[in-house]
Design an enzyme around this catalytic site. Structure first.
Site, mmCIF file in Angstrom:
data_model
loop_
_atom_site.group_PDB
_atom_site.id
_atom_site.type_symbol
_atom_site.label_atom_id
_atom_site.label_comp_id
_atom_site.label_asym_id
_atom_site.label_seq_id
_atom_site.Cartn_x
_atom_site.Cartn_y
_atom_site.Cartn_z
ATOM 1 N N ASP C 18 33.723 31.245 27.532
ATOM 2 C CA ASP C 18 35.025 31.629 28.054
ATOM 3 C C ASP C 18 35.130 31.422 29.566
ATOM 4 O O ASP C 18 36.107 30.843 30.053
ATOM 5 C CB ASP C 18 35.329 33.098 27.718
ATOM 6 C CG ASP C 18 35.710 33.277 26.252
ATOM 7 O OD1 ASP C 18 35.659 32.282 25.500
ATOM 8 O OD2 ASP C 18 36.035 34.408 25.866
ATOM 9 N N ARG C 100 32.676 47.418 37.119
ATOM 10 C CA ARG C 100 33.683 46.488 37.641
ATOM 11 C C ARG C 100 33.827 46.540 39.155
ATOM 12 O O ARG C 100 33.947 45.482 39.796
ATOM 13 C CB ARG C 100 35.033 46.743 36.969
ATOM 14 C CG ARG C 100 35.048 46.578 35.454
ATOM 15 C CD ARG C 100 34.222 45.446 34.994
ATOM 16 N NE ARG C 100 34.372 45.098 33.594
ATOM 17 C CZ ARG C 100 33.542 44.293 32.964
ATOM 18 N NH1 ARG C 100 32.479 43.766 33.595
ATOM 19 N NH2 ARG C 100 33.738 44.001 31.699
ATOM 20 N N ASP C 129 39.979 46.178 32.206
ATOM 21 C CA ASP C 129 39.106 45.511 33.178
ATOM 22 C C ASP C 129 39.880 44.724 34.218
ATOM 23 O O ASP C 129 39.511 44.677 35.387
ATOM 24 C CB ASP C 129 38.097 44.620 32.452
ATOM 25 C CG ASP C 129 36.990 45.460 31.839
ATOM 26 O OD1 ASP C 129 36.733 46.568 32.363
ATOM 27 O OD2 ASP C 129 36.396 45.025 30.851
ATOM 28 N N SER C 183 34.025 41.836 20.199
ATOM 29 C CA SER C 183 33.806 41.461 21.592
ATOM 30 C C SER C 183 32.843 42.449 22.244
ATOM 31 O O SER C 183 32.890 43.642 21.956
ATOM 32 C CB SER C 183 35.171 41.487 22.296
ATOM 33 O OG SER C 183 35.018 41.528 23.678
#
Lengths: 410, 410, 410, 410
Positions: C18, C100, C129, C183
C-alpha cells in the site's frame, strides 16, 4: 495526636482581646510557654501594639515574632490562585481561605525554630478557618499538636470572656466592652464580615459593614481606566509601571475601593456542613480577576482554557476547605501553571460606580488572528468549505442516533 | 447526505437583504421551491415586512411561515439553561447559541409538514451558527439536507451581493447600500455585535454599538430594587407579580437595560478553531443569573451545588458548540433539573449604573439554619467538639504523607 | 493550507504494497520528490526490505530514512501514558493512538532536515489515524502540507490498486494478490486487527486473528509470578533486573503473550463519528497497567489518586483523538507527573491462562500504615472517637436536607 | 444529636457473637429496649438461628424483624450502580458499600414502625461502614440517634469481649473462641475479607481466604459461553431465560465462581483516611460489568458514554463514602439513567479459568453501522473528503499555537 498537655505553644496572635485571652488561657490551662506570632498580611493594622501587648502579658522578647508577610502572601498564595480564576461557588474570591495556609506554615516553622510542640489559633469550632489552620499544620508537621481553645474552653459567652480578661489583668479597650455587631477578617486580598447583624440572609447588609470600598453611589461620577500588565499569568505592572506583587494588589485595592468595586453579599456552604452569610469586599482582587480573564482571552488556547475552567471549581473547593498543602492542590497547580506560559500582555479596565469591565487587551503572545476571523477577504487563511466536513463528521453520531430513533418507531 | 440538488427548501428567513438574496439564489441555483420561516424570538423586529418581502419574491402564501416563538424560546431553552448558571468561558451567557436549536427544530418540523427535503440558513462558514443550525437539524432528521449558501456561492464581496440583488429585483434599503460597520444578532435574551469596527480586541467598542442597554454613565442616579421569585429553578414572578417566561425576560430586559446592566466585551474561542471578539448585551439574563444564584445559595445543598458547578463548563460548551440536541446535553440537563426541585423562593436585587447585586433572599425551602450558624448560643444544635474529629480524619492522609516525606529525608 | 502541489514529500513508508503504491502515486500525481521514512516501533518486521523496496522505486539513498525508535517510543510516549492508567472507553490501552504522534514528529523533523514542504501517510479517510497523524504534524509545523492519498485518489478498489501497482512495476507479494481477511497495525505496545471478517460485532473473532498472544487455553497450566519495579511511575526492572524502557516492554510482551494475556474484543467510538470493532492484543501493556495500579495502591495518596482517576477519561480521549501535541494534554501530563514522585516500589503479578492479578506490593514510599489499619491494638495511632465527629459533620447537610423534607411535608 | 440515652434501639443483628454482645451491651448499658433486624442480602447464611438467638437474649417476638431483601437489593441498589460501570479506584466493585444504605433504610423504617428513637450497628470506628450506616440513617431521619458500640465501649480486646459474653450468658460457638484469622463481609454481590493475615499487602493472600470462587487453576479446563440480555441497562435474562434481578445475580455468581472469576487483591483508600487491604470476590458482578460494557459498546452514543465515564469515578466515590442518599448521588443517577434508554440487547461472554471476555454483542438498538465502517465500498454512506475539513478545523487552533511559538522564537 497524643492528648497530653503541650509544653510550648506558638500562638497566632493579633494583639486583640480574643487572642490575648487565649494567650493567657494557654498559660493558665496548660502552664505552657507561649510564643506569639503576629503577621502583617495587609489587614491594615499596626503591629507594634501587638508586641507591646504580648510583652505586657509576660511573653519574653525572643518569643515574640512579628513579620511582614505581604509579599510572600501575594506572590506565593494569591497570585497562583488567581492564575486559576478561582471562584468558590461561582462568586467568592477566597480571600480568607488563601491566607490561612501561610499563617499555619509560619506557625509550624516558628515551632521548629523555637522547639515548640504545639501551635494554637483563635478560630471557632463552627467555621472553616479551624480546618484550614489545622490541615495546613498537620500537612507540614505530622506530629505537631494544635490547640483550638474555642473548641475546648468553657468561656462560652461574652460575659465569661470579659470576666476572664478582668481576672487576668488583660486590658479591655472601651469599644470591646459591648459586643461587636459583626465579626471581621481582613488581609491584603479582602475584608470579610459575618455574624450577628448579618445573620438573616433576607436582610440587606447595613452600610456600616463595608469598610474597604465606598458605596457605588458615592464613587466618582467619571469612569477611570486602568491598564494591568501580566507576565506568565501574574500581574506585573499597573499603567505601565512595574511593581512588586503586594504593591500591585495594594494599588488595585485603592483603585477598586475608590470606585465601589468588589462587594459581595453571599450565602456560602461551609466545609463543616452549614450555610453562612458573609459580606466580602475584594476590590483589588475583583479587578485582578477581570484583568486576568481578559488577558487569557487572547493568549490562552481554547483547549487549555476549557480544561482550566473544568477543574477550577474543584481547585477552589480545595482551597476553601483548607487543602492548600495537599497533593491534589499541587497537582492542579501544576496543570494550571503549565497553561500560563504565554499569559502575558496588557489589559485595559474601565472602573465605574461598582463595576469593572475589560474593554481592551493586547499582547505579543496573542492567538487572536484578525486574518482568520475577519468579515473581509481573508486571503485564503481559512477555507469555509472545511466547515462542511467538520460539521458532517461532528453530526455523524447524531444522525446515527436519529436514524435509530426513527427505525425503532417506524 | 446525497449531494444532488434539493427539491424544496425551508429557509430561515429574516426578511432582510441577506436572506432575501439567499432566497433568490436558492431558486435560481437549484430551481427549487422555497418555504420561508420567520420567527419572532424577541429580536425586536416587525414580522409583517418579512411576509410582504417573501410574497414579493414569489413565495406562495402557504409557503410563508411566521411564528411567535418567544414563550417556547424562554420556557424550553433559556430557562433550562439558566438552571445551570451556564457561562461559556466564564463570562458569556450564550444568548446566540441557545436560539439556534429552536430555529432548527422548527425548520425541520416545517420541512416535514411541507414535504421539503432541505433546510437553509444564512450563517457563514466561519462562525458557530452554521454548526449549531446543522447539528440540530441532523439530530432531528438524519436525512435532511442542509444548504449553507455562504459556504457554496461565489458572492464573496459586498459588491457581488448587491449586484446579485439588483439583477434579481431584490429591493435594497438605502442604509444597506453601504456596509454595516458591524454585524448584529438579537433575540429576547441578548444582542450580539461583532466584526469590522470591533475586530481589534485592543480597541474599545464604540458607543454606538450598544443597542439594548444605556451606558452606565447615563443610567439613573438612584438604585432600583427588584424582587424575583423562583419555582423549581425557574423565574415565575417579578415584584410579586406572576408572569409568563417571555414576559418575565422582557420585563427584566427593560430593567437591566435602563440601568446599563449586562454589557460584555469579550474575546471567545469559536468551535471552528479561531478566536473572535463580540460585544454582548444581556440585560435581563444578567439579572436572572444573579437572582438564580442568589436563590440557590439558600435552597441548594452544597453537594448538589458543587456537582452542578463542576459540570457547568461542559454543559455551556455543549450549547455553545451546537450540541443542544445531543444525548450528553440531555443527560446533563437531567442532572441539573434533578437539583432544582427545591430552588424556590425570592431574591432581592439592587440595580445601579451597570451592576447588579443580590442583597437579600428568602424561601420556605431554605437550608440556611440560623440555629446552626449563629455566633450566639446555639442551644446544642451543633457540637463544636465534633469539629476536632472531623479535622483529625481529614488530616490523617496528610499526616501520613508528611510522615513519609520526613522518613525518606531523615 | 495552500492547495497547490507539494514539491517534496516525506512519506511514512512501511515497505508494504500500500505505501509503495502511495509512493509511486505521489511521484506520478504531483511530480514531486519523495523521502521515505520507515520506523521500527517494535512492529516486529525487518526494516531492510523497506530500504531495498524504496531504492527499487527510485528513491535516492539520502532520501531513505530508517530508524529504530523503540526506546523513544516507550520512554517518551508509552510510559508517560501509563502513568495515567489511561484506558479509552474503559478498556482500550491506546496502542495505535500513542504511536502516531511519534511518527508525525519524525516526519516533520525529516521534512525540516530535507527541505520538504509536505508529509504523507497511508491512513484512510474513515479512521482515527489520519486525524492523529495530521493534528500532530500541524501542531509541530503550522505550514506543513499533509497528503492523505486515500482521501484523494480514485484507487477505490483492490482491483484498481493492483492495476496501478502493475502499471508502475511495483512488486506484489503473492499473498497480497487476494485481499487480506482483516487489517493489522502493530508496534511494541500492541497489535490491532480490524475490518472484514471482524466487521460483525456479534460474531466471535476467528482464532487466526490473534498474532501476539496464545489462546488462554493453550497457555501453560502453571501460573507464573513476575515482579515489576517502578521508579517515579515508570517500570525500571523485571524480577530485580534493571532494563531499558523498550527492553522492559519487550520482555513483558513475551511474558504476557505466553500466558494468553491482553486480548480485547472491542467496539469503540471513533473520533470521526462511527463505531468500529477491533481486536487488540496488548500483553505487556496489560501487565504494566496492573502493576502500575498495584504500586500506586500503596504509594499514592487518595486525594492524588482520585484526582488522577477523574481526569483520566479526558486524557485518554485526547490521545485517542490525536491531541498528544496539544496544550491540554501537556497540562494533564503535568498534573499526572506531579503525582508520580513517590510511585516507586515493586509489585508481584500472577500470570495464568489469560489473566493477570497483582498479588503483592511493597515500597519504601508506602503510605500503607499497618499501625493505623490493624484490627489489633493500634497503640493510640488512631482515635476511633474522632470518627463520630467526622460523621456528624459530614452528616450535617444531609440532616438539614431531611429536616427540610419533613418540614415541607408536615 | 442529643446525647442522652436511647429508649428503644433497632439493632442490625446478624445472630453472630459480636452483634449478640452488642445486643446485650445495649440492654445493660442503656437499659433500653432492643429491636433486632436481620436481613437476607444473599450473604448465604440461614436466618432462623438469628431469630432463635434473639429470642434467647430476651427479645420479644414482635421486636424481631427478619427479612429477605435480596430482590430489593439487586433491583434498587446493585443494578442502578452497574448502569454506571462503577469501579472504586479503578478496580473495586463496591460490594460492601452498596449494601449499607439498604440496611440503614430498613433500620430507620423499623424504628419509625416500632417507635424506636435509635438504631445501632456493629461496625468499628476505623472503617467505612460506620460512615455508610450513619450517613444513610441521618439522611433518612435527621433526628434518629445512632449507636456505634465499637466507638463507645471498653471491650477493646477479644478477651474482654468473651468475658462479657460469658458474664451475660451469650452462647459462644466453639470456632469463635479463638480469633478468626481475618474478617468477612458477604452479600449477594460479593464476599470481602480483610484484616489480620491479610494485613501485609506484600504477602499473597492465603488460599483459604477465598470462599466464593474456585482457584482459577481448579476451574474447568473448557471455556463456557454465557449470553446475558439487557433492557434499559439492566440484566434481564441469561441464555435467553428471563429471570428476576436477584435470580440473575445468583446465577451469575454460580457461573463466575465455578470459573474462578472475580477475585481482587486490593489496597484501597478508606474515607476515614487510611489505606487498607482487602480480598474481594465478586464473580457475578464481574460478569455483569463486562456484559454491561459490551452492550453499551454498540448501543451507547460516544457523547453519552464519554460523559458517563467522566463522572463515574465521582459516582463510585460517593457510594464508597456512604453518600448513596445524597442529592449529588441522585443527580448523577438521573444523568446515568438518562443514558440507558437504549442499552438493550444481548452479549456473549467467554468464561475461562479466572477471566471473562465479551466476545460478541447484538441489539435492535445498535448504533454500530457496518455500512459506515466497512473497508468495502460503502455506497456513499460516508464521504472521506469530509475528514479533510474535519481535521483542518480541529487543527486550526494547534496551527495558531505553533505559529505563535515560531513567531516568538524567530
Amino acid at each position: 495526636m497524643p492528648s497530653h498537655a503541650p509544653k510550648k505553644v506558638v500562638l497566632a496572635y493579633s494583639g486583640g482581646l480574643d487572642t490575648s485571652i487565649i494567650l493567657k488561657w494557654l498559660q493558665t490551662e496548660y502552664g505552657c510557654e507561649v510564643v506569639t506570632f503576629t503577621a502583617d498580611l495587609g489587614q491594615g493594622e499596626e503591629l507594634d501594639p501587638a508586641r507591646k501587648k504580648a510583652e505586657l502579658l509576660g511573653i519574653a522578647p525572643e518569643n515574640i515574632y512579628i513579620e511582614d508577610l505581604r509579599e510572600e502572601f501575594v506572590r506565593d498564595f494569591v497570585f497562583p490562585m488567581f492564575r486559576a480564576n478561582a471562584l468558590y461557588e461561582g462568586l467568592y474570591l477566597l480571600g480568607t481561605s488563601i491566607a490561612r495556609p501561610l499563617i499555619s506554615k509560619r506557625l509550624v516553622e516558628i515551632a521548629a525554630a523555637t522547639g515548640a510542640d504545639a501551635v494554637a489559633h483563635g478560630a471557632t469550632g463552627k467555621g472553616n478557618d479551624q480546618v484550614r489552620f489545622e490541615l495546613s499544620a498537620y500537612a507540614l508537621n505530622p506530629d505537631i499538636k494544635v490547640i483550638a481553645p474555642w473548641r475546648e474552653w468553657d468561656l462560652t459567652s461574652r460575659t465569661k470572656l470579659l470576666e476572664f480578661a478582668e481576672a487576668h489583668q488583660i486590658p479591655i479597650a472601651k469599644d470591646k466592652r459591648g459586643e461587636a455587631p459583626f465579626s471581621v477578617d481582613a488581609n491584603l486580598l479582602h475584608t470579610s464580615s459575618e455574624g450577628k447583624v448579618l445573620e438573616d440572609p433576607a436582610e440587606d447588609a447595613p452600610d456600616y459593614v463595608y469598610q474597604r470600598t465606598v458605596a457605588p453611589e458615592d464613587a466618582p461620577d467619571t469612569p477611570e481606566y486602568v491598564e494591568i500588565s501580566f507576565e506568565r499569568g501574574d500581574a506585573t505592572a499597573i499603567n505601565g509601571e512595574a511593581m512588586s506583587p503586594a504593591t500591585i494588589l495594594t494599588k488595585l485595592n485603592e483603585l477598586g475601593g475608590k470606585h465601589g468595586i468588589g462587594r459581595l453579599d453571599f450565602v456560602e456552604n461551609r466545609f463543616v456542613g452549614m450555610k453562612s452569610r458573609g459580606i466580602y469586599e475584594t476590590p483589588g482582587g475583583t479587578l485582578l480577576l477581570e484583568a486576568h480573564r481578559g488577558i487569557e482571552q487572547i493568549t490562552l488556547d481554547s483547549g487549555a482554557g476549557h480544561l482550566k475552567d473544568s477543574i477550577m471549581p474543584r481547585y477552589a473547593e480545595l482551597i476553601y476547605n483548607g487543602f492548600w498543602f495537599s497533593p491534589e492542590r499541587e497537582m492542579l497547580q501544576a496543570l494550571i501553571d503549565a497553561s500560563q506560559k504565554h499569559v502575558s500582555g496588557t489589559v485595559r479596565l474601565k472602573l465605574y460606580k461598582g463595576s469593572v469591565r475589560c474593554v481592551g487587551r493586547w499582547s505579543d503572545h496573542s492567538l487572536y488572528s484578525e486574518a482568520h476571523v475577519t468579515f473581509e477577504d481573508d486571503a485564503g487563511a481559512y477555507d469555509q468549505k472545511d466547515a462542511a466536513g467538520f460539521i458532517q463528521l461532528n453530526a455523524l453520531r447524531l444522525k446515527l442516533l436519529a436514524a435509530r430513533a426513527r427505525r425503532l418507531k417506524g
